[in-house]
Scaffold this active site. Structure first.
Site, PDB file in Angstrom:
ATOM      1  N   GLU A  90       0.844  -1.159  -0.023  1.00 52.64           N
ATOM      2  CA  GLU A  90      -0.021  -0.013   0.041  1.00 52.64           C
ATOM      3  C   GLU A  90       0.884   1.351   0.050  1.00 52.64           C
ATOM      4  O   GLU A  90       0.573   2.298  -0.642  1.00 52.64           O
ATOM      5  CB  GLU A  90      -0.754  -0.202   1.306  1.00 52.64           C
ATOM      6  CG  GLU A  90      -1.804   1.253   1.497  1.00 52.64           C
ATOM      7  CD  GLU A  90      -3.108   1.294   0.636  1.00 52.64           C
ATOM      8  OE1 GLU A  90      -3.339   0.473  -0.195  1.00 52.64           O
ATOM      9  OE2 GLU A  90      -3.774   2.142   1.120  1.00 52.64           O
ATOM     10  N   ASP A  91       1.723   1.208   0.699  1.00 53.17           N
ATOM     11  CA  ASP A  91       2.600   2.671   1.041  1.00 53.17           C
ATOM     12  C   ASP A  91       3.698   2.558   0.319  1.00 53.17           C
ATOM     13  O   ASP A  91       4.668   3.550   0.632  1.00 53.17           O
ATOM     14  CB  ASP A  91       2.631   2.628   2.589  1.00 53.17           C
ATOM     15  CG  ASP A  91       1.412   2.781   3.518  1.00 53.17           C
ATOM     16  OD1 ASP A  91       0.402   3.320   2.651  1.00 53.17           O
ATOM     17  OD2 ASP A  91       1.437   2.526   4.695  1.00 53.17           O
TER      18      ASP A  91
END
Ligand code: MN
Length: 734
Positions: free
Chosen positions: A82-83
């Site tokens: 995600e990051d």
């Protein structure tokens, strides 16, 4: 758990090394740790801490639950997709498909967006449940992820705090409870409680604090007394006081509407011993020493809760009259009570992690969860709130435990009946249920079940399927949905039949009146007329015609632009009268004129007198005497040509016509009811026509009825007034 944190790899590995000995497994976790660290390098959380701290907490808490190496590794990597700029393929190459799949699932749940409206929230909650059910390990990662996020929620905006806290309470705390992860559950609940109801949180925290010294003293005294009793018996045990977490106090105060002082288990004692037998022995000794409160003994050892919780619970009156709740359990049960499912597999695992075995073991333990979600994926929830209801009633409020004849335990909500049981066993069993045998006695299907009941369902292939009546007494949302599905299906089939029947009736009516079907059965044409009947589609109309809520005659007249009803003019009334009722003869009108035998008498067409009305004769020029009602506006000002007339005693039956005006609100079947009541009253309906006022939604109905006399008409009017939605009925003068 609050202060129990790891700050680096070394600290994180402390609990891991306690149960994972396999070198490859340890290497894998280390590799995941280092990879996550390099990927999150330089990233900070809102708290200002390095991002990696979050990943470490997730890994650490998974280890405290004795999760397997894949789960811990996925936990460490859970925010990497995600990051960070890592792709799925890159991760698969380094960590393999299994770990990548876990991380991806966790990421997806994070991406389920919440909307503000409650309904949408419920729908989203459902998505989360379903996403998590794909692999049970995803739940564990998501739970400890949420736990750390809740612990650091103070760095979010107040709006976000409340939103996240509510979600946590609705989903994550519930799941933690379901898995028996009570430590995590309690912490999630208290943290959520704090952000959602700050005032209440502080109030209860203060109450607890105020009582603390007093309570501590009472509990200490009680612990001493019980310890002495048990030591004399040579039973191995440890005993300690236990305080309830704030949210559970709050919940009891609000849901059971109790004052703080009334909450019994505020004073609670737990005794942990070696064996099951010890538990019962201890219970016996405590009961012989202290007075137990009847009805409060719960044997969750013989009848474990669905989340595998086992313990004996009893409530006793202490030396000074104080009430204590005592829990008695083995070390193993105690671990399960705190760590639920996690404790279970930790005990059974051979410590050498075999990925497949890990997966299988967990999956089988959590099969209830999959069942639950699958069922829901199948049922269509028009109302997402219904889904949340299903979650809370079916799963989290379960408190009646009954058994199949083979000893399988089925948990049901309070008040559940054999039908609920049948649907829990299997949908088909539910559908085919024809009878229920509880503890070897045949009982009605709506009998509420009690814990310990042995339930056997009688089924029949010839069963006509679930009955709508069942909905009145089933308790589980699960059963309700299954029953509704079948009923809806049946209704759809029945509706289809009605629709084709309606079509036949309509075509027949058109044909009967000499219209060409094709000219009128044009979709646009029909739908413009359909609207006048306040229906939306042609299909609705056909259905309405078949069930007679719309008169096919009315519809065809509107469709073909014919006049809706025949307005009787005087001439046609005359025709009717001449046909139906010769009036030239006194004996046939039932009227006589004192002293005159041969005078031509006829009933006035304006006011249509009925035998029993007050009447007066009017001498016409050349057509005898017209008989009017005394209040007829046509003669009311007449002075000269009136003559007294009287009703003859009725020797034979006469028929008289009366005009009625009825006002009602609009509804289906009104016309049918009017016709029925009229014929029940043995009056003949000569003509009826109605007009709907679309603004006031009222219907004005004009009718001509044929009655025997005034009394007959009076009774008829009284009965017409009794028809539902009828506002008024009046006899009118044309
Ligand atoms: Mn996270």
């Amino acid at each position: 758990m609050q202060n129990d944190v790891a700050n680096n790899m070394e600290e994180m590995f402390v609990p891991i090394k306690e149960y994972i000995k396999n070198e490859d497994s340890l290497e894998l976790i280390k590799k995941a740790y280092l990879y996550a660290q390099s990927m999150h390098e330089g990233q900070l959380r809102k708290s200002g801490e390095p991002y990696m701290i979050h990943a470490i907490q997730v890994g650490y808490n998974l280890a405290k639950l004795h999760a397997g190496p894949s789960t811990i590794s996925a936990g460490l990597l859970h925010d990497v997709l995600e990051d960070c700029s890592v792709t799925k393929d890159e991760m698969t190459e380094i960590f393999g498909e299994e770990i990548t799949m876990l991380v991806e699932a966790v990421t997806k749940i994070g991406n389920i967006k919440f909307k503000d409206e409650k309904e949408y929230q419920a729908a989203n909650h459902r998505k989360i449940f379903i996403a998590m059910a794909k692999d049970i390990r995803v739940i564990l990662i998501k739970l400890v992820d949420r736990l750390h996020n809740m612990r650091t929620l103070q760095f979010q905006s107040p709006e976000k705090q409340v939103k996240i806290a509510k979600e946590t309470l609705a989903i994550y705390a519930s799941i933690a409870h379901r898995l028996g992860l009570s430590e995590i559950k309690n912490e999630l609940e208290d943290l959520s409680f704090f952000y959602i109801h700050k005032d209440e949180y502080y109030r209860i925290a203060k109450l607890v604090e105020n009582k603390k010294n007093e309570r501590d003293l009472q509990v200490t005294n009680m612990l001493d007394h019980i310890s002495k009793t048990l030591k004399a018996q040579n039973i191995e045990f440890r005993i300690f006081g236990r305080s309830k977490h704030l949210y559970s106090i709050y919940k009891k105060m609000t849901t059971k509407n109790k004052r703080f002082e009334e909450i019994l288990d505020l004073l609670a004692i737990r005794i942990v011993t070696k064996t099951e037998l010890n538990c019962y022995e201890i219970l016996g000794h405590i009961h012989s020493e202290y007075r137990p409160i009847p009805g409060r003994l719960k044997d969750y050892i013989a009848m474990p809760k669905m989340n595998m919780y086992q313990s004996l619970h009893t409530t006793i009156v202490g030396d000074d009259g104080r009430i204590f709740e005592v829990q008695i359990r083995t070390e193993f049960m105690d671990d399960i009570a705190d760590n639920g499912i996690a404790a279970h597999w930790a005990y059974k695992e051979s410590r050498k992690y075999d990925q497949n075995k890990e997966q299988k073991e967990i999956e089988s333990k959590l099969s209830w969860f999959k069942d639950f979600v699958n069922v829901d994926a199948e049922a269509s929830y028009d109302d997402p709130k219904g889904y949340m209801e299903a979650v809370t009633t079916d799963i989290f409020d379960a408190n009646v435990y009954v058994m199949t004849p083979l000893g399988r335990i089925i948990d049901l909500p309070q008040g559940a009946c054999p039908i609920d049981f049948a649907y829990r066993v299997h949908t088909e069993v539910g559908h085919c249920t024809v009878g229920a045998i509880v503890n070897e006695i045949l009982v009605p299907l709506n009998t509420p079940l009690k814990t310990g009941d042995v339930v056997k369902i009688k089924t029949s292939k010839q069963s006509t399927g679930p009955s709508e009546d069942w909905l009145k007494f089933v308790k589980t949302q699960h059963a309700k949905n299954k029953i509704k599905n079948v009923i809806m299906k049946k209704e759809t089939e029945r509706k289809a039949e009605f629709v084709s029947k309606g079509e036949q009736i309509l075509k027949e009516e058109l044909r009967k009146r000499g219209f060409n079907e094709a000219d009128y059965l044009d979709k646009n044409k029909i739908e413009s007329v359909v609207a006048q009947f306040r229906l939306s589609t042609y299909v609705d109309l056909l259905y309405a015609i078949a069930v007679k809520s719309v008169s096919v005659v009315n519809f065809v007249e509107k469709l073909t632009n014919q006049k809706k009803s025949v307005n009787l003019d005087n001439e046609s009334i005359e025709k009717i009268y001449n046909r139906e009722m010769p009036t030239k003869n006194s004996s046939k009108t039932g009227i006589k004129v004192e002293g005159v035998e041969t005078m031509m008498l006829s009933l006035a067409q304006c006011c249509l007198p009925i035998h029993g009305d007050e009447i007066i004769g009017y001498i016409t020029k050349g057509s005898g005497v017209k008989v009017h009602r005394v209040d007829c506006p046509n003669i009311i000002n007449e002075k000269k040509r009136l003559i007294e007339v009287k009703w003859d005693d009725i020797s034979e039956k006469h028929h008289y016509f009366a005009h009625l005006l009825m006002l009602s609100s609009d509804r289906n079947f009104l016309l049918t009811d009017i016709v029925t009541v009229t014929s029940q009253n043995k009056a003949m309906l000569q003509n009826i026509s109605s007009d709907v006022n679309n603004e006031t939604l009222t219907v004005t109905t004009k009718m001509i009825v044929q009655v025997d006399n005034f009394e007959h008409l009076r009774v008829l009017i009284a009965n017409l007034k009794k028809i539902e939605s009828v506002i008024n009925v009046n006899r009118i003068i044309q």
